[in-house]
Design a protein around this motif. Structure first.
Motif, PDB file in Angstrom:
ATOM      1  N   TYR A 259      45.732  71.418  72.416  1.00 10.39           N
ATOM      2  CA  TYR A 259      46.276  70.962  71.131  1.00 10.39           C
ATOM      3  C   TYR A 259      45.951  69.485  70.916  1.00 10.39           C
ATOM      4  O   TYR A 259      45.473  69.076  69.857  1.00 10.39           O
ATOM      5  CB  TYR A 259      47.782  71.220  71.113  1.00 10.39           C
ATOM      6  CG  TYR A 259      48.538  70.563  69.993  1.00 10.39           C
ATOM      7  CD1 TYR A 259      48.177  70.772  68.661  1.00 10.39           C
ATOM      8  CD2 TYR A 259      49.633  69.744  70.257  1.00 10.39           C
ATOM      9  CE1 TYR A 259      48.878  70.171  67.635  1.00 10.39           C
ATOM     10  CE2 TYR A 259      50.337  69.144  69.230  1.00 10.39           C
ATOM     11  CZ  TYR A 259      49.950  69.356  67.932  1.00 10.39           C
ATOM     12  OH  TYR A 259      50.641  68.755  66.912  1.00 10.39           O
ATOM     13  N   TYR A 262      42.156  68.826  70.225  1.00 14.73           N
ATOM     14  CA  TYR A 262      41.723  69.117  68.855  1.00 14.73           C
ATOM     15  C   TYR A 262      42.206  68.067  67.861  1.00 14.73           C
ATOM     16  O   TYR A 262      41.536  67.795  66.867  1.00 14.73           O
ATOM     17  CB  TYR A 262      42.211  70.503  68.424  1.00 14.73           C
ATOM     18  CG  TYR A 262      41.358  71.626  68.949  1.00 14.73           C
ATOM     19  CD1 TYR A 262      40.121  71.904  68.382  1.00 14.73           C
ATOM     20  CD2 TYR A 262      41.775  72.402  70.029  1.00 14.73           C
ATOM     21  CE1 TYR A 262      39.329  72.934  68.867  1.00 14.73           C
ATOM     22  CE2 TYR A 262      40.996  73.424  70.531  1.00 14.73           C
ATOM     23  CZ  TYR A 262      39.762  73.687  69.946  1.00 14.73           C
ATOM     24  OH  TYR A 262      38.973  74.699  70.440  1.00 14.73           O
ATOM     25  N   LYS A 263      43.361  67.468  68.117  1.00 18.75           N
ATOM     26  CA  LYS A 263      43.868  66.484  67.162  1.00 18.75           C
ATOM     27  C   LYS A 263      43.503  65.051  67.555  1.00 18.75           C
ATOM     28  O   LYS A 263      43.972  64.103  66.930  1.00 18.75           O
ATOM     29  CB  LYS A 263      45.379  66.636  66.976  1.00 18.75           C
ATOM     30  CG  LYS A 263      46.244  66.201  68.136  1.00 18.75           C
ATOM     31  CD  LYS A 263      47.720  66.243  67.724  1.00 18.75           C
ATOM     32  CE  LYS A 263      48.598  65.645  68.813  1.00 18.75           C
ATOM     33  NZ  LYS A 263      50.008  65.534  68.409  1.00 18.75           N
ATOM     34  N   ALA A 268      39.668  65.205  65.001  1.00 17.90           N
ATOM     35  CA  ALA A 268      40.742  65.719  64.139  1.00 17.90           C
ATOM     36  C   ALA A 268      40.261  66.091  62.740  1.00 17.90           C
ATOM     37  O   ALA A 268      40.721  67.076  62.153  1.00 17.90           O
ATOM     38  CB  ALA A 268      41.876  64.701  64.049  1.00 17.90           C
ATOM     39  N   LYS A 272      41.443  70.331  60.890  1.00 16.34           N
ATOM     40  CA  LYS A 272      42.662  69.931  60.177  1.00 16.34           C
ATOM     41  C   LYS A 272      43.820  70.880  60.477  1.00 16.34           C
ATOM     42  O   LYS A 272      44.962  70.451  60.609  1.00 16.34           O
ATOM     43  CB  LYS A 272      42.413  69.875  58.669  1.00 16.34           C
ATOM     44  CG  LYS A 272      41.527  68.722  58.235  1.00 16.34           C
ATOM     45  CD  LYS A 272      42.182  67.367  58.507  1.00 16.34           C
ATOM     46  CE  LYS A 272      43.375  67.115  57.617  1.00 16.34           C
ATOM     47  NZ  LYS A 272      44.013  65.814  57.899  1.00 16.34           N
ATOM     48  N   ALA A 275      45.031  69.816  63.829  1.00 15.20           N
ATOM     49  CA  ALA A 275      45.645  68.482  63.765  1.00 15.20           C
ATOM     50  C   ALA A 275      47.024  68.554  63.125  1.00 15.20           C
ATOM     51  O   ALA A 275      47.931  67.804  63.483  1.00 15.20           O
ATOM     52  CB  ALA A 275      44.741  67.529  62.988  1.00 15.20           C
ATOM     53  N   ASP A 276      47.175  69.471  62.160  1.00 15.38           N
ATOM     54  CA  ASP A 276      48.461  69.638  61.474  1.00 15.38           C
ATOM     55  C   ASP A 276      49.262  70.801  62.048  1.00 15.38           C
ATOM     56  O   ASP A 276      50.167  71.324  61.402  1.00 15.38           O
ATOM     57  CB  ASP A 276      48.222  69.882  59.970  1.00 15.38           C
ATOM     58  CG  ASP A 276      47.523  68.707  59.300  1.00 15.38           C
ATOM     59  OD1 ASP A 276      47.685  67.584  59.792  1.00 15.38           O
ATOM     60  OD2 ASP A 276      46.810  68.927  58.310  1.00 15.38           O
TER      61      ASP A 276
END
Length: 457
Positions: A259, A262-263, A268, A272, A275-276
């Motif tokens: 996680y 990826y962010k 990022a 998206k 990231a979110d």
């Protein structure tokens, strides 16, 4: 002198020459071939049956490949079988990362970042399907029209909980293996993150962060020699160095997770949804909880009744949560389910107790049945609804009275109440109806209901 022309082989509609070798996989040799019907170039992986000591493992690899369709995964078109061999018909690529590095030694910084983005896209599909690769190395990263693709899933396996699950089986290529794999220690899917960091370093600087002539020497070097960046070879930005440092942390607990990878600011913008992920999961979690709340409250269930209804045991697995949540939202992604589950499961033991599940429900104020039947609540709901919309009782009554005879049967009365408030318990509605229908006639009249509403505060 006659030059060796190789042997022409044909398997159903596919043809290849034994001279046209593209490489070796975990089980067999890969040849360049052609689909004789469409003239489409393809690659054929030939796996001799005599070399397959574990047919189930090979069958597993084929099942894995069949599930993966992303553009950053080498796609399996079909599998064929003869008396002597298995054949995997796969995408034909232009070469692999090992061959590229042999030619030009390293990539530019931007090319290396693009490589990582492609690999992370491929891994995103693995995560969604719960697959750990365990043999990420340059020879297993193929290149097709400038796009990098993950290949060779001979050492892959399915994972229930990608972020948390632990393993002990040692597989892979030693130089690119994580310290946990090298030392036969328990490891998680973060072993693939180590391999990605190792490769990221290699393609940038033309050499690996550690090298050795044996596994014991490699373990010793990783443990004793600090990770250094050869700035005289190439200057790279701080974000790049940060990714590599965090991927190549020896302690898995401290190594960057999927996680967070990826962010990371370096990636990022290309991921998206990941990231979110926190915000997306929080919103989905609330929606799922609200839907479950409506169901539990309306049916007046106890926790025991819910567990029986769901066919759960005393320990709730991620598969149980997956089955429950995807009934509510079929569009839920695996990474989202795992994220929610791991927030619910604090002990890091891969299951929820019923008490932990109840605590999660309590967080969203989802009550279980401990209520007395309350017929008066239905009358208050009707009265409040009339007040809110400035309507009279006969206007509502007539809408649900299909026979237009001034009498509401139970189902009509129930729909009337639920239209006013869809979270009212079934038992309350039934109790309200019986309260009005004291003569057991099977209906309530407009006059009876109006008289009761006049008495209701």
């Amino acid at each position: 002198m006659i030059q060796n022309q190789g042997l022409e082989k044909k398997v159903e509609k596919y043809q290849y020459n034994t001279l046209h070798i593209l490489g070796d996989g975990s089980y067999g040799t890969v040849y360049k071939g052609i689909n004789t019907l469409t003239q489409q170039p393809i690659a054929i992986k030939v796996i001799p049956r005599s070399k397959v000591y574990d047919a189930e493992a090979l069958s597993f690899e084929l099942r894995i490949l069949a599930k993966l369709k992303g553009e950053n995964i080498v796609r399996l078109h079909e599998t064929l079988m003869t008396q002597n061999n298995y054949y995997q018909v796969i995408d034909l690529c232009d070469g692999d990362l090992k061959q590229l590095l042999d030619k030009q030694k390293f990539l530019t910084e931007q090319e290396a970042i693009n490589l990582m983005i492609d690999l992370l896209k491929g891994f995103l599909e693995l995560i969604q399907n719960g697959i750990i690769h365990r043999d990420v190395k340059p020879a297993n990263i193929l290149i097709s029209k400038g796009k990098y693709k993950l290949a060779d899933f001979g050492f892959a396996r399915l994972v229930d909980n990608y972020a948390q699950q632990l393993f002990v089986t040692v597989l892979g290529t030693p130089l690119y293996m994580s310290p946990q794999l090298l030392q036969n220690l328990q490891y998680s899917t973060k072993c693939d993150i180590w391999s990605l960091g190792f490769i990221f370093y290699e393609v940038l600087f033309g050499r690996t962060p550690w090298n050795a002539n044996s596994i014991p020497e490699l373990i010793k070097n990783i443990n004793e020699k600090p990770l250094l960046f050869p700035d005289k070879i190439k200057q790279v930005n701080d974000f790049v160095k940060d990714v590599i440092r965090r991927c190549l942390v020896i302690n898995e607990d401290e190594r960057i997770g999927w996680y967070d990878l990826y962010k990371h600011p370096l990636f990022a913008n290309h991921f998206k949804d990941i990231a979110d992920l926190e915000e997306i999961c929080n919103n989905k979690e609330k929606m799922i909880a609200q839907t479950l709340r409506n169901e539990i409250v309306r049916k007046d269930l106890s926790l025991d009744q819910l567990v029986i209804k769901l066919n759960w045991g005393p320990q709730v697995t991620i598969k149980d949560i997956d089955n429950l949540f995807t009934r509510v939202d079929p569009q839920l992604q695996r990474i989202q389910i795992e994220h929610i589950f791991n927030n619910m499961e604090k002990a890091n033991n891969q299951y929820l107790t019923l008490q932990e599940f109840q605590r999660w429900l309590d967080k969203f104020q989802i009550p279980f049945s401990s209520y007395r039947q309350n017929p008066m609540e239905c009358f208050r709901v009707i009265k409040q609804t009339m007040k809110n919309y400035n309507r009279t009782l006969d206007q509502y009554f007539d809408k649900f009275n299909e026979a237009k005879d001034g009498k509401l049967k139970y189902e009509e009365f129930k729909q009337f109440i639920l239209r006013c408030n869809n979270q009212i318990f079934d038992s309350w509605i039934k109790s309200s109806f019986e309260f009005l229908d004291r003569k057991k006639q099977g209906f309530v009249t407009l006059q009876e209901l109006q008289q009761q509403l006049d008495k209701t505060n």
